[in-house]
Design an enzyme around this catalytic site. Structure first.
Site: not given
Length: 445
Positions: A192, A224, A322, A394
Protein backbone atom coordinates in the site's frame (compact mmCIF):
# COMPACT_ATOMS: atom_id res chain seq x y z
CA UNK A 1 18.47 2.65 -24.09
CA UNK A 2 16.42 5.82 -23.73
CA UNK A 3 12.66 5.79 -24.19
CA UNK A 4 10.73 8.79 -25.40
CA UNK A 5 10.00 10.72 -22.20
CA UNK A 6 6.37 11.07 -23.28
CA UNK A 7 6.03 7.30 -23.10
CA UNK A 8 6.56 7.22 -19.31
CA UNK A 9 3.74 9.09 -17.64
CA UNK A 10 4.41 10.41 -14.17
CA UNK A 11 2.27 8.69 -11.54
CA UNK A 12 0.51 11.91 -10.65
CA UNK A 13 -0.58 12.64 -14.24
CA UNK A 14 -4.02 11.11 -14.43
CA UNK A 15 -6.02 12.32 -17.43
CA UNK A 16 -9.72 11.74 -16.93
CA UNK A 17 -11.55 9.41 -19.25
CA UNK A 18 -14.15 11.54 -21.03
CA UNK A 19 -17.70 10.72 -20.02
CA UNK A 20 -19.02 7.54 -18.46
CA UNK A 21 -19.94 6.62 -14.89
CA UNK A 22 -17.54 5.55 -12.18
CA UNK A 23 -14.37 7.33 -11.21
CA UNK A 24 -13.56 8.64 -14.68
CA UNK A 25 -10.11 7.03 -14.75
CA UNK A 26 -9.16 5.21 -17.89
CA UNK A 27 -6.28 2.81 -18.33
CA UNK A 28 -2.90 4.50 -17.88
CA UNK A 29 0.33 2.97 -19.11
CA UNK A 30 4.01 3.56 -18.40
CA UNK A 31 5.41 2.48 -21.77
CA UNK A 32 7.03 -0.64 -20.28
CA UNK A 33 5.83 -4.24 -20.47
CA UNK A 34 5.38 -6.86 -17.78
CA UNK A 35 6.45 -10.27 -19.07
CA UNK A 36 6.00 -13.61 -17.37
CA UNK A 37 8.26 -16.52 -18.29
CA UNK A 38 8.25 -20.26 -17.88
CA UNK A 39 10.23 -20.64 -14.60
CA UNK A 40 12.13 -23.59 -16.00
CA UNK A 41 13.05 -21.96 -19.29
CA UNK A 42 13.12 -18.20 -18.80
CA UNK A 43 16.47 -17.78 -20.54
CA UNK A 44 14.95 -18.78 -23.88
CA UNK A 45 12.27 -16.14 -23.53
CA UNK A 46 14.70 -13.42 -22.50
CA UNK A 47 17.01 -14.25 -25.40
CA UNK A 48 14.09 -14.21 -27.83
CA UNK A 49 13.09 -10.72 -26.68
CA UNK A 50 16.67 -9.51 -26.93
CA UNK A 51 16.92 -10.75 -30.52
CA UNK A 52 13.55 -9.56 -31.80
CA UNK A 53 12.65 -6.52 -29.70
CA UNK A 54 16.08 -5.29 -28.60
CA UNK A 55 14.91 -4.95 -25.00
CA UNK A 56 17.06 -3.09 -22.51
CA UNK A 57 19.74 -5.14 -20.71
CA UNK A 58 18.27 -7.40 -18.04
CA UNK A 59 19.15 -6.97 -14.36
CA UNK A 60 18.21 -9.93 -12.16
CA UNK A 61 16.88 -9.49 -8.63
CA UNK A 62 15.49 -11.77 -5.94
CA UNK A 63 13.01 -11.11 -3.15
CA UNK A 64 15.95 -11.02 -0.77
CA UNK A 65 17.71 -8.27 -2.76
CA UNK A 66 18.42 -4.92 -1.14
CA UNK A 67 15.14 -3.01 -1.67
CA UNK A 68 16.87 0.28 -2.46
CA UNK A 69 18.70 -1.34 -5.35
CA UNK A 70 15.47 -2.84 -6.71
CA UNK A 71 13.75 0.55 -6.51
CA UNK A 72 16.63 2.21 -8.31
CA UNK A 73 16.57 -0.40 -11.07
CA UNK A 74 12.81 -0.02 -11.57
CA UNK A 75 13.31 3.70 -12.06
CA UNK A 76 16.04 3.39 -14.68
CA UNK A 77 14.98 3.61 -18.34
CA UNK A 78 18.10 1.76 -19.55
CA UNK A 79 17.48 -1.63 -17.90
CA UNK A 80 14.84 -4.33 -17.71
CA UNK A 81 14.28 -5.90 -14.28
CA UNK A 82 13.80 -9.66 -13.95
CA UNK A 83 12.31 -10.90 -10.66
CA UNK A 84 13.78 -14.38 -10.37
CA UNK A 85 11.39 -15.49 -7.61
CA UNK A 86 8.39 -14.66 -9.78
CA UNK A 87 9.90 -15.47 -13.21
CA UNK A 88 8.52 -12.07 -14.23
CA UNK A 89 10.20 -9.02 -15.74
CA UNK A 90 9.45 -5.35 -16.17
CA UNK A 91 10.81 -4.76 -19.66
CA UNK A 92 12.00 -1.51 -21.22
CA UNK A 93 11.43 -1.47 -24.97
CA UNK A 94 11.52 1.29 -27.56
CA UNK A 95 8.07 2.30 -28.91
CA UNK A 96 8.88 1.07 -32.42
CA UNK A 97 9.78 -2.37 -30.99
CA UNK A 98 6.64 -2.95 -28.93
CA UNK A 99 4.87 -4.80 -31.73
CA UNK A 100 7.88 -7.09 -32.11
CA UNK A 101 7.81 -7.79 -28.37
CA UNK A 102 4.12 -8.74 -28.47
CA UNK A 103 4.43 -10.98 -31.53
CA UNK A 104 7.49 -12.69 -30.07
CA UNK A 105 5.64 -13.32 -26.81
CA UNK A 106 2.79 -14.93 -28.74
CA UNK A 107 5.14 -17.19 -30.69
CA UNK A 108 7.65 -18.11 -27.97
CA UNK A 109 6.46 -20.98 -25.76
CA UNK A 110 8.75 -19.96 -22.88
CA UNK A 111 6.90 -16.62 -22.56
CA UNK A 112 3.62 -17.13 -20.72
CA UNK A 113 2.28 -13.58 -20.84
CA UNK A 114 3.27 -10.07 -21.95
CA UNK A 115 1.15 -7.08 -20.99
CA UNK A 116 1.62 -3.31 -20.94
CA UNK A 117 2.57 -2.05 -17.49
CA UNK A 118 -0.27 -0.07 -15.93
CA UNK A 119 -0.66 2.32 -13.04
CA UNK A 120 -2.77 1.24 -10.09
CA UNK A 121 -4.35 3.29 -7.36
CA UNK A 122 -5.49 3.34 -3.78
CA UNK A 123 -9.02 4.66 -3.94
CA UNK A 124 -10.75 4.94 -0.57
CA UNK A 125 -13.76 7.13 -0.02
CA UNK A 126 -12.82 9.31 2.92
CA UNK A 127 -15.15 10.82 5.46
CA UNK A 128 -14.65 12.96 8.55
CA UNK A 129 -14.77 11.16 11.86
CA UNK A 130 -18.36 11.06 12.96
CA UNK A 131 -20.52 9.44 15.57
CA UNK A 132 -21.46 5.82 14.90
CA UNK A 133 -24.70 5.34 13.00
CA UNK A 134 -27.24 2.53 13.05
CA UNK A 135 -26.19 -0.94 12.03
CA UNK A 136 -27.29 -4.47 12.57
CA UNK A 137 -25.12 -6.03 15.26
CA UNK A 138 -22.99 -9.12 14.94
CA UNK A 139 -24.79 -12.44 14.78
CA UNK A 140 -24.90 -14.11 18.13
CA UNK A 141 -22.95 -17.27 18.85
CA UNK A 142 -24.91 -18.15 21.98
CA UNK A 143 -24.81 -21.87 21.32
CA UNK A 144 -28.60 -22.16 21.03
CA UNK A 145 -28.49 -20.43 17.65
CA UNK A 146 -26.87 -22.79 15.19
CA UNK A 147 -28.48 -22.15 11.84
CA UNK A 148 -26.98 -19.11 10.12
CA UNK A 149 -30.34 -18.00 8.77
CA UNK A 150 -31.66 -18.07 12.31
CA UNK A 151 -28.73 -15.91 13.33
CA UNK A 152 -29.68 -13.35 10.71
CA UNK A 153 -33.28 -13.34 11.90
CA UNK A 154 -32.11 -12.90 15.48
CA UNK A 155 -29.88 -10.00 14.53
CA UNK A 156 -32.69 -8.29 12.65
CA UNK A 157 -35.07 -8.83 15.57
CA UNK A 158 -32.63 -7.12 17.91
CA UNK A 159 -32.88 -3.97 15.85
CA UNK A 160 -30.10 -1.50 15.13
CA UNK A 161 -27.28 -1.06 17.64
CA UNK A 162 -25.50 2.20 18.32
CA UNK A 163 -22.64 1.04 20.49
CA UNK A 164 -19.34 1.35 18.67
CA UNK A 165 -17.53 2.66 21.70
CA UNK A 166 -15.55 -0.50 22.45
CA UNK A 167 -15.47 -2.41 19.14
CA UNK A 168 -16.05 -1.17 15.59
CA UNK A 169 -19.17 -2.29 13.78
CA UNK A 170 -17.04 -4.10 11.22
CA UNK A 171 -15.40 -6.36 13.80
CA UNK A 172 -18.78 -7.09 15.33
CA UNK A 173 -20.30 -7.96 11.96
CA UNK A 174 -17.57 -10.50 11.15
CA UNK A 175 -17.50 -11.73 14.80
CA UNK A 176 -13.78 -11.07 15.19
CA UNK A 177 -14.40 -9.77 18.70
CA UNK A 178 -16.04 -13.06 19.69
CA UNK A 179 -13.31 -15.34 18.36
CA UNK A 180 -10.56 -16.91 20.44
CA UNK A 181 -8.27 -16.67 17.41
CA UNK A 182 -5.89 -13.71 17.17
CA UNK A 183 -3.70 -14.57 14.17
CA UNK A 184 -0.78 -15.03 16.57
CA UNK A 185 2.53 -15.22 14.71
CA UNK A 186 0.98 -15.20 11.22
CA UNK A 187 2.58 -12.69 8.86
CA UNK A 188 0.27 -10.38 6.91
CA UNK A 189 1.91 -8.31 4.19
CA UNK A 190 0.15 -5.08 3.28
CA UNK A 191 1.13 -3.60 -0.09
CA UNK A 192 0.00 0.00 0.00
CA UNK A 193 1.12 3.58 0.73
CA UNK A 194 3.33 2.63 3.68
CA UNK A 195 2.72 3.05 7.40
CA UNK A 196 3.11 5.49 10.25
CA UNK A 197 5.94 3.62 11.97
CA UNK A 198 5.49 5.68 15.14
CA UNK A 199 1.77 5.04 15.57
CA UNK A 200 1.34 3.91 19.20
CA UNK A 201 -1.04 1.11 18.19
CA UNK A 202 1.36 -0.31 15.60
CA UNK A 203 4.77 0.07 17.25
CA UNK A 204 6.09 -3.40 18.00
CA UNK A 205 3.64 -5.08 15.61
CA UNK A 206 5.68 -4.58 12.43
CA UNK A 207 8.30 -7.18 11.50
CA UNK A 208 9.76 -5.47 8.43
CA UNK A 209 9.20 -2.49 6.16
CA UNK A 210 10.34 -1.59 2.67
CA UNK A 211 9.64 1.15 0.14
CA UNK A 212 9.72 0.46 -3.60
CA UNK A 213 8.69 4.05 -4.36
CA UNK A 214 11.63 6.07 -5.68
CA UNK A 215 12.65 8.89 -3.36
CA UNK A 216 10.08 8.09 -0.66
CA UNK A 217 10.52 6.33 2.67
CA UNK A 218 8.04 3.81 4.01
CA UNK A 219 6.39 6.56 6.09
CA UNK A 220 2.77 6.98 5.06
CA UNK A 221 1.91 10.56 4.10
CA UNK A 222 -1.31 9.45 2.43
CA UNK A 223 -3.10 7.58 5.24
CA UNK A 224 -4.47 4.69 3.19
CA UNK A 225 -1.79 2.15 4.13
CA UNK A 226 -1.85 2.93 7.84
CA UNK A 227 -5.64 2.59 7.88
CA UNK A 228 -5.53 -0.80 6.11
CA UNK A 229 -2.76 -2.11 8.38
CA UNK A 230 -4.70 -1.06 11.46
CA UNK A 231 -7.80 -2.89 10.28
CA UNK A 232 -5.93 -6.09 9.43
CA UNK A 233 -3.79 -6.28 12.56
CA UNK A 234 -4.47 -3.47 15.02
CA UNK A 235 -4.13 -4.36 18.73
CA UNK A 236 -6.83 -5.71 21.04
CA UNK A 237 -6.38 -2.71 23.32
CA UNK A 238 -5.55 0.37 21.26
CA UNK A 239 -4.46 3.58 22.91
CA UNK A 240 -7.90 4.97 22.16
CA UNK A 241 -11.08 2.90 21.81
CA UNK A 242 -12.73 1.36 19.90
CA UNK A 243 -10.82 -1.77 18.98
CA UNK A 244 -10.55 -1.80 15.20
CA UNK A 245 -7.99 -4.55 14.42
CA UNK A 246 -9.08 -8.00 13.28
CA UNK A 247 -6.01 -10.22 13.88
CA UNK A 248 -4.71 -8.60 17.04
CA UNK A 249 -1.57 -10.73 17.37
CA UNK A 250 -0.60 -11.10 13.73
CA UNK A 251 2.75 -9.80 12.54
CA UNK A 252 2.88 -7.16 9.80
CA UNK A 253 5.10 -6.78 6.74
CA UNK A 254 4.80 -3.36 5.13
CA UNK A 255 5.67 -2.81 1.48
CA UNK A 256 5.19 0.72 0.18
CA UNK A 257 4.30 0.22 -3.48
CA UNK A 258 2.07 3.28 -3.94
CA UNK A 259 3.43 6.79 -3.55
CA UNK A 260 2.19 9.48 -1.21
CA UNK A 261 -0.55 10.41 -3.67
CA UNK A 262 -1.73 6.79 -3.81
CA UNK A 263 -0.37 5.76 -7.23
CA UNK A 264 2.15 3.21 -8.46
CA UNK A 265 3.03 1.05 -11.48
CA UNK A 266 2.74 -2.72 -11.78
CA UNK A 267 6.50 -3.11 -11.43
CA UNK A 268 6.43 -1.79 -7.88
CA UNK A 269 3.54 -4.13 -7.03
CA UNK A 270 5.49 -7.11 -8.37
CA UNK A 271 8.53 -6.04 -6.34
CA UNK A 272 6.33 -5.92 -3.25
CA UNK A 273 4.88 -9.36 -3.95
CA UNK A 274 8.33 -10.91 -4.36
CA UNK A 275 9.56 -9.25 -1.15
CA UNK A 276 6.50 -10.29 0.85
CA UNK A 277 6.70 -13.92 -0.21
CA UNK A 278 10.44 -14.04 0.48
CA UNK A 279 9.84 -12.60 3.97
CA UNK A 280 7.38 -15.29 4.99
CA UNK A 281 3.98 -13.68 4.38
CA UNK A 282 1.06 -16.12 4.55
CA UNK A 283 -1.47 -13.46 3.59
CA UNK A 284 -0.95 -10.54 1.20
CA UNK A 285 -3.45 -7.68 1.31
CA UNK A 286 -3.69 -5.32 -1.66
CA UNK A 287 -6.22 -2.51 -1.34
CA UNK A 288 -5.32 -1.19 -4.78
CA UNK A 289 -6.46 -1.59 -8.34
CA UNK A 290 -7.12 -0.20 -11.79
CA UNK A 291 -10.40 -0.07 -13.65
CA UNK A 292 -11.20 -2.53 -16.41
CA UNK A 293 -13.76 -2.46 -19.19
CA UNK A 294 -16.71 -4.85 -19.64
CA UNK A 295 -15.39 -7.95 -21.35
CA UNK A 296 -11.75 -7.24 -20.47
CA UNK A 297 -9.74 -10.29 -19.44
CA UNK A 298 -7.86 -10.51 -16.18
CA UNK A 299 -4.10 -9.77 -16.27
CA UNK A 300 -2.24 -13.01 -16.93
CA UNK A 301 0.89 -11.89 -15.08
CA UNK A 302 -0.88 -11.26 -11.78
CA UNK A 303 -2.89 -14.45 -12.16
CA UNK A 304 0.13 -16.67 -12.66
CA UNK A 305 2.00 -14.98 -9.80
CA UNK A 306 -1.02 -15.46 -7.53
CA UNK A 307 -1.38 -19.10 -8.59
CA UNK A 308 2.28 -19.74 -7.78
CA UNK A 309 1.82 -17.96 -4.46
CA UNK A 310 -1.06 -20.30 -3.60
CA UNK A 311 1.20 -23.25 -4.31
CA UNK A 312 3.67 -21.77 -1.81
CA UNK A 313 0.98 -21.39 0.86
CA UNK A 314 0.26 -17.68 0.35
CA UNK A 315 -3.25 -16.25 -0.11
CA UNK A 316 -3.61 -12.89 -1.88
CA UNK A 317 -6.68 -10.72 -1.31
CA UNK A 318 -7.47 -7.52 -3.23
CA UNK A 319 -10.10 -4.81 -3.34
CA UNK A 320 -12.89 -5.34 -5.88
CA UNK A 321 -12.89 -1.61 -6.60
CA UNK A 322 -15.04 1.46 -6.04
CA UNK A 323 -16.05 2.50 -9.55
CA UNK A 324 -19.78 1.72 -9.33
CA UNK A 325 -22.66 4.15 -8.86
CA UNK A 326 -25.35 1.81 -7.64
CA UNK A 327 -28.13 1.18 -8.39
CA UNK A 328 -27.83 2.70 -11.85
CA UNK A 329 -24.32 1.60 -12.78
CA UNK A 330 -22.20 -1.37 -11.68
CA UNK A 331 -18.56 -1.40 -12.80
CA UNK A 332 -16.57 -4.61 -13.33
CA UNK A 333 -14.29 -5.93 -10.58
CA UNK A 334 -10.95 -4.17 -11.04
CA UNK A 335 -7.54 -5.64 -11.70
CA UNK A 336 -5.75 -7.42 -10.05
CA UNK A 337 -8.74 -8.54 -7.95
CA UNK A 338 -10.31 -9.91 -11.14
CA UNK A 339 -7.74 -12.72 -11.27
CA UNK A 340 -9.21 -16.16 -10.48
CA UNK A 341 -6.45 -16.94 -7.94
CA UNK A 342 -6.89 -13.65 -6.04
CA UNK A 343 -9.77 -13.18 -3.59
CA UNK A 344 -11.88 -10.21 -4.73
CA UNK A 345 -13.47 -8.40 -1.78
CA UNK A 346 -16.68 -6.37 -2.03
CA UNK A 347 -17.87 -3.79 0.49
CA UNK A 348 -21.04 -3.77 2.56
CA UNK A 349 -22.44 -1.05 4.79
CA UNK A 350 -23.74 -1.20 8.36
CA UNK A 351 -27.09 -2.57 7.18
CA UNK A 352 -25.15 -5.33 5.36
CA UNK A 353 -26.18 -3.92 1.99
CA UNK A 354 -23.75 -3.67 -0.90
CA UNK A 355 -21.97 -0.31 -0.82
CA UNK A 356 -23.05 1.96 -3.65
CA UNK A 357 -19.50 2.19 -5.04
CA UNK A 358 -18.58 -1.51 -4.78
CA UNK A 359 -17.75 -3.18 -8.10
CA UNK A 360 -19.55 -6.32 -9.25
CA UNK A 361 -19.20 -9.45 -11.38
CA UNK A 362 -19.76 -7.89 -14.79
CA UNK A 363 -16.91 -9.90 -16.33
CA UNK A 364 -16.72 -13.67 -15.94
CA UNK A 365 -13.68 -15.94 -15.92
CA UNK A 366 -12.12 -14.49 -12.79
CA UNK A 367 -14.02 -11.22 -12.68
CA UNK A 368 -16.33 -12.48 -9.96
CA UNK A 369 -16.72 -11.14 -6.43
CA UNK A 370 -15.52 -13.83 -3.99
CA UNK A 371 -16.45 -12.47 -0.57
CA UNK A 372 -17.85 -9.37 1.15
CA UNK A 373 -16.65 -7.52 4.22
CA UNK A 374 -17.42 -4.30 6.11
CA UNK A 375 -16.25 -1.29 4.12
CA UNK A 376 -18.45 1.69 4.98
CA UNK A 377 -17.48 4.19 7.68
CA UNK A 378 -14.58 2.13 8.98
CA UNK A 379 -12.58 3.48 11.92
CA UNK A 380 -8.88 2.58 11.93
CA UNK A 381 -5.41 3.98 12.49
CA UNK A 382 -4.27 7.21 10.85
CA UNK A 383 -0.85 8.87 10.45
CA UNK A 384 0.00 11.06 13.41
CA UNK A 385 -1.08 8.52 16.01
CA UNK A 386 -4.82 9.01 15.77
CA UNK A 387 -7.73 7.46 13.96
CA UNK A 388 -9.76 8.18 10.84
CA UNK A 389 -12.91 7.01 9.11
CA UNK A 390 -12.66 5.74 5.53
CA UNK A 391 -14.96 3.81 3.23
CA UNK A 392 -14.50 1.56 0.22
CA UNK A 393 -13.51 -1.93 -0.83
CA UNK A 394 -10.03 -0.85 0.27
CA UNK A 395 -11.33 -0.97 3.83
CA UNK A 396 -13.16 -4.28 3.33
CA UNK A 397 -10.03 -6.06 2.07
CA UNK A 398 -7.94 -5.92 5.29
CA UNK A 399 -10.91 -7.30 7.23
CA UNK A 400 -10.56 -10.43 5.08
CA UNK A 401 -6.76 -10.44 5.35
CA UNK A 402 -6.90 -10.32 9.13
CA UNK A 403 -9.53 -13.04 9.25
CA UNK A 404 -7.37 -15.27 7.04
CA UNK A 405 -4.59 -14.92 9.62
CA UNK A 406 -7.05 -16.13 12.26
CA UNK A 407 -7.99 -19.07 10.03
CA UNK A 408 -4.32 -19.98 9.59
CA UNK A 409 -3.84 -19.97 13.35
CA UNK A 410 -6.91 -22.21 13.77
CA UNK A 411 -5.94 -24.53 10.90
CA UNK A 412 -2.15 -24.45 10.67
CA UNK A 413 -1.92 -27.54 8.44
CA UNK A 414 -4.31 -26.25 5.77
CA UNK A 415 -2.97 -25.44 2.33
CA UNK A 416 -3.67 -22.02 0.87
CA UNK A 417 -6.36 -23.53 -1.35
CA UNK A 418 -7.99 -25.17 1.67
CA UNK A 419 -7.93 -21.88 3.57
CA UNK A 420 -9.65 -20.12 0.68
CA UNK A 421 -12.28 -22.84 0.52
CA UNK A 422 -12.85 -22.68 4.28
CA UNK A 423 -13.18 -18.89 4.16
CA UNK A 424 -15.86 -19.08 1.46
CA UNK A 425 -17.71 -22.02 3.00
CA UNK A 426 -18.12 -20.28 6.35
CA UNK A 427 -19.28 -16.95 4.96
CA UNK A 428 -22.58 -15.60 6.22
CA UNK A 429 -25.22 -15.71 3.45
CA UNK A 430 -26.59 -12.32 2.47
CA UNK A 431 -29.75 -11.45 0.56
CA UNK A 432 -27.84 -9.83 -2.31
CA UNK A 433 -26.89 -11.90 -5.37
CA UNK A 434 -23.49 -13.53 -5.58
CA UNK A 435 -22.43 -11.15 -8.35
CA UNK A 436 -22.44 -8.40 -5.70
CA UNK A 437 -21.25 -10.13 -2.50
CA UNK A 438 -19.84 -13.50 -3.58
CA UNK A 439 -20.22 -16.21 -0.95
CA UNK A 440 -21.47 -13.64 1.56
CA UNK A 441 -20.16 -11.82 4.63
CA UNK A 442 -16.82 -13.14 5.88
CA UNK A 443 -16.97 -14.68 9.39
CA UNK A 444 -14.28 -15.29 12.01
CA UNK A 445 -13.48 -18.86 13.10
Amino acid sequence: MANNPMDRRAPGDRPDRPGGPGTGRGAEYTGRYVVLFDPGNHESGINALRASADIAPVERVRGSAEPASVTELLERPDVSVFFEDLAAAVVEVRPEKRHALVTTAEAESSILAAEPERLVYASPITAPHQAPTDFFPAYRSDGDVVDRQSQAEAATAQGPALDEQNVTWGLQAIRANLSAMTGRGVKIAVLDTGVDTDHPDLVGRIDATVSFVPGQSVEDLHGHGTHCIGTAAGPANPAQKPRYGVATEARVLVAKVLDNTGHGPDGQILAGLAWAINNGARVISMSLGAEVQPGELFPQTYELVAKNALDMGVVIVAAAGNASLRPGFVAPVERPANCPSILAVASVDKALQTATSSCGAINGDGGEVDIAAPGKFIISAAPGGGHAVMSGTSMATPHVAGLLAMLIQANPDDSAAQLKARLLATAFPLSQPGRDVGAGLVQAP
